[in-house]
Write a protein that holds these residues in place. Structure first.
Motif, short mmCIF file in Angstrom:
data_model
loop_
_atom_site.label_atom_id
_atom_site.label_comp_id
_atom_site.label_asym_id
_atom_site.label_seq_id
_atom_site.Cartn_x
_atom_site.Cartn_y
_atom_site.Cartn_z
N THR A 292 0.83 -1.20 0.00
CA THR A 292 0.00 0.00 0.00
C THR A 292 0.87 1.25 0.00
O THR A 292 1.89 1.32 0.71
N THR A 293 0.48 2.23 -0.79
CA THR A 293 1.20 3.52 -0.81
C THR A 293 0.33 4.60 -0.20
O THR A 293 -0.87 4.67 -0.48
N VAL A 294 0.92 5.41 0.66
CA VAL A 294 0.19 6.48 1.35
C VAL A 294 0.96 7.78 1.15
O VAL A 294 2.18 7.85 1.39
N THR A 297 -1.20 11.93 4.03
CA THR A 297 -2.46 11.55 4.65
C THR A 297 -2.28 11.40 6.16
O THR A 297 -1.31 10.78 6.61
N ILE A 299 -3.54 9.50 9.29
CA ILE A 299 -4.27 8.27 9.59
C ILE A 299 -4.31 8.07 11.10
O ILE A 299 -3.27 8.08 11.76
N ILE A 304 -5.56 -0.56 7.32
CA ILE A 304 -5.32 -0.35 5.90
C ILE A 304 -4.86 -1.67 5.29
O ILE A 304 -3.85 -2.24 5.70
N CYS A 308 -3.44 -0.78 -1.64
CA CYS A 308 -4.18 0.50 -1.68
C CYS A 308 -3.30 1.64 -2.18
O CYS A 308 -2.08 1.64 -2.03
N LYS A 309 -3.96 2.64 -2.76
CA LYS A 309 -3.32 3.91 -3.13
C LYS A 309 -4.09 5.03 -2.43
O LYS A 309 -5.24 5.30 -2.79
N ILE A 310 -3.45 5.64 -1.45
CA ILE A 310 -4.15 6.59 -0.60
C ILE A 310 -3.46 7.95 -0.67
O ILE A 310 -2.27 8.09 -0.36
N ARG A 311 -4.24 8.94 -1.07
CA ARG A 311 -3.76 10.32 -1.10
C ARG A 311 -4.75 11.22 -0.36
O ARG A 311 -4.85 12.42 -0.63
#
Length: 428
Positions: A292-294, A297, A299, A304, A308-311
Motif C-alpha cells: 500500500t502507498t500512502v 495523509t 491516519i 489499511i 491500496c493507493k491513498i492520497r
C-alpha cells in the motif's frame, strides 16, 4: 488422545441474509468481507483448522458464487492431512425438490453426505460469528460427560437475556430447560445458572456437537426445521444434553449495526478480537498485491489493507479494504471501505473513465458513518453525512444508489455515485 479426526464440522451458510441487506444483495452472508481482507466464513473454518478438525463442510444456498470461489481458492490441504473443505450446495433431487427451510432442514437434506463422511461426531457451526475457539475443548467436555448433545454457551448479562436463547444448567452441567429470548421476570429467575450477579444466565451460541448416529436418527424421524427453536428443546427432555461454557469474546454479526460496530471496534488500541494471534491465526485468501502507498495523509485508528493507493487528507476510525483508491483532499471517518475485488481492473482508458469516474473514491469527498461496498466508483466532491441511529430507508431513485440501515449509509457493490452527490439527512 482426542478423536478429532472423528469430527465432521458442518458450517451453516445462512439464509437470504435479510438483516445484512444490502451487503447480501450479491453474496451469501458468510462471504461478507470483514476487517479489510477477510470473509466471515474464514472465522469458523480457521477455528476448525486450529482445533485440529480437518473435515469441514459448508452448506450454501443463496448468492453463493463468491463464497464458493473464496473457499475453493483458499482452503487446500496437503497430502499429509486426511481432510477437506467441501461445499454442500442446496440442490433438488428426485426425492426432494425443496430448498433449505431452516438450519436443521439444511443439515437433514445433506444426511447422505454426513453418513458418507464416516465420523462419530458432527459439529454444527454458524458462518456469521466472530470469535476464536478451540473446539477440541468442547469435544473433551462432550466425551467426559458422555453427552448425546453438547451446546456451546456463554455467560449473558442480566440486562441482555431477552436477546438470546437462555439455557438452564444444573450442577452436573446438564441442560434442564430452554427459553427463547425470555422477558418474564419469574421465568428469568428460574433460568439462573451462574452465581455471578452481573452475568447469571447462559446463552446459546448456536454451536452444537452431536453424536452422529443420534443426529441422523433425529433428523430422519422428525420434521423440525430449526436447531435452536425446535431440535435442541426437543432433545433436552429426552437425551443427555450438556452445556459447555465458552468464556471469551464472541459476537453475532447478523445485522448491519453489529457488522458496522464490530468492524470499527477492531481499529481500537485494544480490540475485543485480535486477528494477529500467531498461535491461532485466521486464514484467508492469499492475494498477490503490491504494498500500500500512502501520500500526505493523516491516519488515526484505521486498518489499511494491501494494494491500496491513498492520497486522502485524513482517515480516522475506519477500515480500508483491499486495493482501495482514495484521492487527494478526501476525509474518511467512522467508515468501512471494502475495496476492489482482485479480478476487477480498469482494462482500458474507456473503462478507467466509466461514467467519468474511476474505481475508488475521488477528490475532496467527505464520508462519515458509511459502508462502501466493493468496486464502488465515487466521484469528486461527494458528501455522505451521518444519519440518526434509528434512520432506515432506501434511495427513492429507481436505480438505488444507497440505503440507510440503523443510521448507516450503505453504498452497494458496483455502485456509481456521480460527482457532487450529497447524501445526508433531509434536515441538513
Amino acid at each position: 488422545m482426542l478423536p478429532l479426526d472423528e469430527v465432521l464440522a458442518v458450517i451453516l451458510g445462512g439464509g437470504r441474509g435479510t438483516r445484512l441487506f444490502p451487503l447480501t444483495q450479491m453474496r451469501a452472508k458468510p462471504a461478507v468481507p470483514i476487517a479489510g481482507q477477510y470473509r466471515l466464513i474464514d472465522i469458523p473454518i480457521s477455528n476448525c483448522i486450529n482445533s485440529g478438525i480437518y473435515k469441514i463442510a459448508v452448506l450454501t444456498q443463496f448468492n453463493s458464487v463468491s463464497l464458493h470461489r473464496h473457499i475453493s481458492g483458499t482452503y487446500h490441504f496437503d497430502t499429509f492431512h486426511p481432510g477437506w473443505v467441501q461445499i454442500w450446495a442446496a440442490e433438488q433431487r428426485a426425492d426432494n425438490n425443496d430448498w433449505y427451510q431452516g438450519t436443521a432442514d439444511a443439515v437433514r437434506k445433506q444426511l447422505s453426505e454426513i453418513i458418507t463422511a464416516r465420523t462419530d461426531y458432527v459439529l454444527i457451526l454458524s458462518g456469521d460469528h466472530l470469535y476464536r475457539c478451540n473446539y477440541a475443548e468442547m469435544l473433551q467436555f462432550h466425551i467426559d460427560h458422555n453427552a448425546d448433545v453438547t451446546v456451546a454457551t456463554q455467560p449473558v448479562h442480566k440486562n441482555e437475556a431477552n436477546r438470546y436463547g437462555i439455557l438452564k444448567r444444573n450442577p452436573e452441567d446438564k441442560i434442564t430447560d430452554f427459553k427463547e429470548k425470555p422477558n418474564d421476570p419469574e421465568i428469568l429467575k428460574d433460568l439462573r445458572s451462574l452465581e455471578d450477579e452481573e452475568k447469571p444466565y447462559l446463552g446459546s451460541m448456536g454451536i452444537y456437537l452431536f453424536n452422529k448416529d443420534l443426529l441422523v436418527g433425529l433428523l430422519s424421524s422428525l420434521d423440525y426445521s430449526d436447531f435452536g427453536k425446535h431440535l435442541i428443546p426437543y432433545t433436552i427432555d429426552r437425551y443427555d444434553v450438556y452445556g459447555w461454557i465458552f468464556n471469551d469474546y464472541w459476537e453475532d454479526i447478523g445485522t448491519i449495526r453489529a457488522f458496522y460496530e464490530t468492524n470499527l471496534q477492531l481499529t481500537e488500541d485494544k480490540p475485543n478480537f485480535n486477528f494477529y494471534d500467531p498461535r491461532y491465526p485466521i486464514y484467508t485468501y492469499n492475494t498477490t498485491m503490491p504494498i500500500t502507498t500512502v501520500d500526505n495523509t493523516v491516519i488515526q485508528k484505521a486498518l489499511i489493507s494491501k494494494g491500496c493507493k491513498i492520497r486522502a487528507a485524513r482517515i480516522e476510525h475506519s477500515i480500508v479494504g483491499l486495493r482501495s483508491s482514495i484521492d487527494s483532499g478526501t476525509e474518511i471517518k467512522d467508515t468501512i471501505i471494502m475495496g476492489v475485488d482482485d479480478d476487477v481492473f480498469e482494462k482500458s482508458s474507456t473503462d478507467k473513465k466509466y461514467f467519468n469516474i474511476p474505481l475508488g473514491i475521488g477528490k475532496n469527498c467527505f464520508i462519515e458513518k458509511a459502508i462502501i461496498d466493493k468496486n464502488a466508483r465515487i466521484g469528486d466532491n461527494v458528501i455522505i453525512r451521518p444519519f440518526p441511529d434509528d434512520a432506515e430507508f432506501d434511495d427513492p431513485d429507481p436505480i438505488k444508489k444507497y440505503y440507510v440501515r440503523d443510521g448507516i449509509v450503505i453504498i452497494p457493490k458496483n455502485t456509481v455515485i456521480k460527482a457532487g452527490t450529497v447524501i445526508e439527512p433531509a434536515s441538513k
